[in-house]
Motif scaffolding. Structure first.
Motif, PDB file in Angstrom:
ATOM      1  N   ASP A 310       0.843  -1.193   0.000  1.00 10.93           N
ATOM      2  CA  ASP A 310       0.000   0.000   0.000  1.00 10.93           C
ATOM      3  C   ASP A 310       0.880   1.245   0.000  1.00 10.93           C
ATOM      4  O   ASP A 310       1.805   1.364   0.821  1.00 10.93           O
ATOM      5  N   VAL A 311       0.589   2.151  -0.911  1.00  9.46           N
ATOM      6  CA  VAL A 311       1.311   3.416  -0.969  1.00  9.46           C
ATOM      7  C   VAL A 311       0.301   4.544  -1.066  1.00  9.46           C
ATOM      8  O   VAL A 311      -0.881   4.325  -1.334  1.00  9.46           O
ATOM      9  N   ALA A 312       0.759   5.765  -0.856  1.00  8.96           N
ATOM     10  CA  ALA A 312      -0.134   6.910  -0.814  1.00  8.96           C
ATOM     11  C   ALA A 312      -0.704   7.223  -2.192  1.00  8.96           C
ATOM     12  O   ALA A 312      -0.054   7.043  -3.218  1.00  8.96           O
ATOM     13  N   GLN A 313      -1.913   7.718  -2.181  1.00 11.01           N
ATOM     14  CA  GLN A 313      -2.605   8.094  -3.412  1.00 11.01           C
ATOM     15  C   GLN A 313      -2.065   9.407  -3.951  1.00 11.01           C
ATOM     16  O   GLN A 313      -1.640  10.284  -3.210  1.00 11.01           O
ATOM     17  N   ALA A 314      -2.090   9.535  -5.272  1.00 14.66           N
ATOM     18  CA  ALA A 314      -1.784  10.807  -5.933  1.00 14.66           C
ATOM     19  C   ALA A 314      -3.086  11.397  -6.452  1.00 14.66           C
ATOM     20  O   ALA A 314      -3.989  10.665  -6.860  1.00 14.66           O
ATOM     21  N   ALA A 315      -3.194  12.709  -6.426  1.00  8.95           N
ATOM     22  CA  ALA A 315      -4.432  13.353  -6.853  1.00  8.95           C
ATOM     23  C   ALA A 315      -4.135  14.774  -7.288  1.00  8.95           C
ATOM     24  O   ALA A 315      -3.016  15.283  -7.134  1.00  8.95           O
ATOM     25  N   VAL A 316      -5.147  15.414  -7.851  1.00 14.40           N
ATOM     26  CA  VAL A 316      -5.088  16.838  -8.138  1.00 14.40           C
ATOM     27  C   VAL A 316      -6.082  17.517  -7.206  1.00 14.40           C
ATOM     28  O   VAL A 316      -7.252  17.121  -7.136  1.00 14.40           O
ATOM     29  N   ILE A 317      -5.617  18.503  -6.445  1.00 13.87           N
ATOM     30  CA  ILE A 317      -6.484  19.231  -5.516  1.00 13.87           C
ATOM     31  C   ILE A 317      -6.465  20.714  -5.874  1.00 13.87           C
ATOM     32  O   ILE A 317      -5.592  21.175  -6.625  1.00 13.87           O
ATOM     33  N   GLU A 318      -7.415  21.440  -5.331  1.00 14.38           N
ATOM     34  CA  GLU A 318      -7.436  22.892  -5.498  1.00 14.38           C
ATOM     35  C   GLU A 318      -6.981  23.525  -4.196  1.00 14.38           C
ATOM     36  O   GLU A 318      -7.517  23.243  -3.129  1.00 14.38           O
ATOM     37  N   ASP A 319      -5.977  24.371  -4.277  1.00 12.24           N
ATOM     38  CA  ASP A 319      -5.449  25.070  -3.115  1.00 12.24           C
ATOM     39  C   ASP A 319      -5.393  26.560  -3.449  1.00 12.24           C
ATOM     40  O   ASP A 319      -4.706  26.974  -4.381  1.00 12.24           O
ATOM     41  N   LYS A 320      -6.167  27.345  -2.721  1.00 11.28           N
ATOM     42  CA  LYS A 320      -6.254  28.787  -2.950  1.00 11.28           C
ATOM     43  C   LYS A 320      -6.627  29.113  -4.397  1.00 11.28           C
ATOM     44  O   LYS A 320      -6.066  30.008  -5.024  1.00 11.28           O
ATOM     45  N   GLY A 321      -7.562  28.314  -4.910  1.00  7.68           N
ATOM     46  CA  GLY A 321      -8.111  28.590  -6.228  1.00  7.68           C
ATOM     47  C   GLY A 321      -7.320  28.049  -7.395  1.00  7.68           C
ATOM     48  O   GLY A 321      -7.697  28.268  -8.552  1.00  7.68           O
ATOM     49  N   LYS A 322      -6.223  27.320  -7.144  1.00  5.95           N
ATOM     50  CA  LYS A 322      -5.413  26.778  -8.226  1.00  5.95           C
ATOM     51  C   LYS A 322      -5.240  25.270  -8.057  1.00  5.95           C
ATOM     52  O   LYS A 322      -5.133  24.778  -6.925  1.00  5.95           O
ATOM     53  N   PRO A 323      -5.210  24.517  -9.165  1.00  5.76           N
ATOM     54  CA  PRO A 323      -4.996  23.068  -9.073  1.00  5.76           C
ATOM     55  C   PRO A 323      -3.518  22.737  -8.878  1.00  5.76           C
ATOM     56  O   PRO A 323      -2.645  23.377  -9.478  1.00  5.76           O
ATOM     57  N   TYR A 324      -3.265  21.742  -8.038  1.00  5.00           N
ATOM     58  CA  TYR A 324      -1.904  21.273  -7.779  1.00  5.00           C
ATOM     59  C   TYR A 324      -1.917  19.749  -7.674  1.00  5.00           C
ATOM     60  O   TYR A 324      -2.914  19.146  -7.253  1.00  5.00           O
ATOM     61  N   SER A 325      -0.786  19.124  -8.013  1.00  7.79           N
ATOM     62  CA  SER A 325      -0.624  17.710  -7.695  1.00  7.79           C
ATOM     63  C   SER A 325      -0.440  17.570  -6.198  1.00  7.79           C
ATOM     64  O   SER A 325       0.158  18.441  -5.548  1.00  7.79           O
ATOM     65  N   ALA A 326      -0.979  16.486  -5.632  1.00  2.00           N
ATOM     66  CA  ALA A 326      -0.958  16.344  -4.175  1.00  2.00           C
ATOM     67  C   ALA A 326      -0.936  14.883  -3.771  1.00  2.00           C
ATOM     68  O   ALA A 326      -1.240  13.977  -4.558  1.00  2.00           O
ATOM     69  N   CYS A 327      -0.563  14.661  -2.514  1.00  2.48           N
ATOM     70  CA  CYS A 327      -0.635  13.336  -1.897  1.00  2.48           C
ATOM     71  C   CYS A 327      -1.063  13.522  -0.447  1.00  2.48           C
ATOM     72  O   CYS A 327      -1.029  14.635   0.082  1.00  2.48           O
ATOM     73  N   VAL A 328      -1.485  12.433   0.188  1.00  2.00           N
ATOM     74  CA  VAL A 328      -2.017  12.502   1.555  1.00  2.00           C
ATOM     75  C   VAL A 328      -1.076  11.796   2.519  1.00  2.00           C
ATOM     76  O   VAL A 328      -0.684  10.646   2.295  1.00  2.00           O
TER      77      VAL A 328
END
Length: 399
Positions: A310-328
């Motif tokens: 099991d490894v962490a998921q990758a996603a695209v999130i919105e931070d301060k109105g802009k999309p960024y690549s992210a992980c949890v």
């Protein structure tokens, strides 16, 4: 971020589409839908097998029956019968190079590991040879079939009795012989290779193609699709903005590659490049690189799950109105994080549904510099980092 807005078909629907396609194509081997593993296994009479991972298929599934048929053509190429031997004349005519992100070949190798672990037998046909082109791209080989091109795997090389380096030279020479039209200026001031033969992306391997272009500044290139080589000047903000927009769209289509932009360094090597953050073209080029990075990390996660990791998921999130690549990163866990622009910090099981509760979003570089926090690269591709030393709330609040 995605160019596709249609509802993702369920796994059973995709499995039926694969089965129907193979039946209509006259496939004579074994085809088995394995719902618990969300995949279809197809094995040819000669023993060559392919596992079609339905979640991965769903991410690229296009609208329209004709587009879906072409998509399945490409996804299931390995199941076609190909020439066991090839003369010099045939190779010279039909062998061509192809540039892919290096993750493409790393995930192919991982698929082989998963298949061999699950089936308990070697699967050499799943290995695809390649050569690094730069830090982000590698060169592979394709053999033209009647209406498409099939990747050349290790089994094919062995059957041909040929060395990869020698075949790459044959392929590049063939591509050069087929190249006649000049690179032209198109929409938004972006230049593009204009052969329109399905191999324009690989023409980055022909350095003479970029000589003499009337660019504003040094050449910036992008290979967002097997059929696209895009070029703009490093000092032309309007063209660079269009370059990013075109790359973002193209890399998300079937046979899409990567929206990363490249510029030559002092040694003449193409390296990933972004303009200064205050330039008007910065956001367009940054966004173009997001889909491929997140997509490859998610494909890696699905394959590693097949090996019990099991490894962490990758996603695209919105931070301060802009999309960024992210992980949890969940407190109490030491996850393998995909390299991302943002890290989402979460508390375990604190949400109403028992899922981790996000409590903060911070930039990767800022987190990596915190005392007591380590993000250690594991030498994987796509790269993942072992995260240890979950920061306390005070440290997070000061970022």
């Amino acid at each position: 971020m995605s160019a596709r807005t249609q509802k993702t078909p369920p796994a059973a629907t995709l499995a039926r589409a694969v089965q129907d396609y193979l039946a209509a194509a006259g496939f004579k081997g074994e085809v088995t839908y394995q719902p618990s593993r969300e995949r279809v296994m197809a094995r040819r009479a000669d023993g060559i097998a392919q596992f079609v991972l339905l979640p991965s298929l769903a991410r690229g599934w296009p609208d329209g029956e004709r587009a879906q048929a072409r998509f399945l053509d490409r996804c299931l190429l390995m199941l076609r019968e190909g020439p066991p031997l090839a003369s010099d004349a045939v190779l010279t005519e039909r062998l061509l190079p192809r540039l892919y992100p290096r993750e493409h070949f790393a995930l192919t190798a991982l698929r082989r590991r998963v298949a061999e672990a699950e089936e308990g037998e070697p699967s050499p046909e799943l290995s695809i040879p390649s050569r690094p082109f730069n830090a982000e791209l590698s060169v592979g080989l394709v053999f033209e079939m009647t209406d498409d091109a099939a990747e050349v795997n290790d089994a094919r090389l062995a059957a041909w009795g040929r060395d990869f380096a020698a075949l790459e030279k044959v392929a590049v020479d063939n591509l050069r012989r087929r190249t006649h039209k000049p690179i032209i200026k198109g929409r938004g001031g972006v230049f593009h290779s204009n052969e329109n033969d399905g191999h324009d992306g690989a023409r980055l391997l022909l350095p003479e193609r970029l000589e003499g272009l009337p660019l504003k500044g040094e050449a910036v290139v992008m290979v967002p699709h097997v059929e696209l080589l895009l070029v703009a000047g490093a000092d032309d903000d309007a063209a660079l903005k269009s370059l990013g927009e075109m790359g973002l769209d193209a890399c998300q289509q079937a046979m899409g590659l990567s929206g990363t932009a490249f510029k030559r360094n002092a040694a003449g090597t193409w390296v990933p490049w972004l303009p200064a953050a205050n330039r008007s073209c910065f956001e367009s080029l940054r966004l173009a690189a997001l889909p491929a990075g997140v997509g490859y990390a998610e494909s890696q996660r699905e394959l590693l799950a097949g090996l019990g990791q099991d490894v962490a998921q990758a996603a695209v999130i919105e931070d301060k109105g802009k999309p960024y690549s992210a992980c949890v990163w969940v407190r109490g866990e030491a996850p393998l994080l995909p390299k991302s622009e943002r890290i989402v910090f979460a508390l375990p099981g604190a949400g109403d549904d028992g899922q981790p509760l996000p409590v903060a979003v911070r930039a990767w570089d800022a987190v990596a510099s915190l005392p007591g926090v380590t993000l250690k690269a594991q030498g994987m591709l796509p790269e993942r980092y072992l995260a240890e030393g979950f920061p306390d709330p005070d440290a997070l609040s000061k970022l």
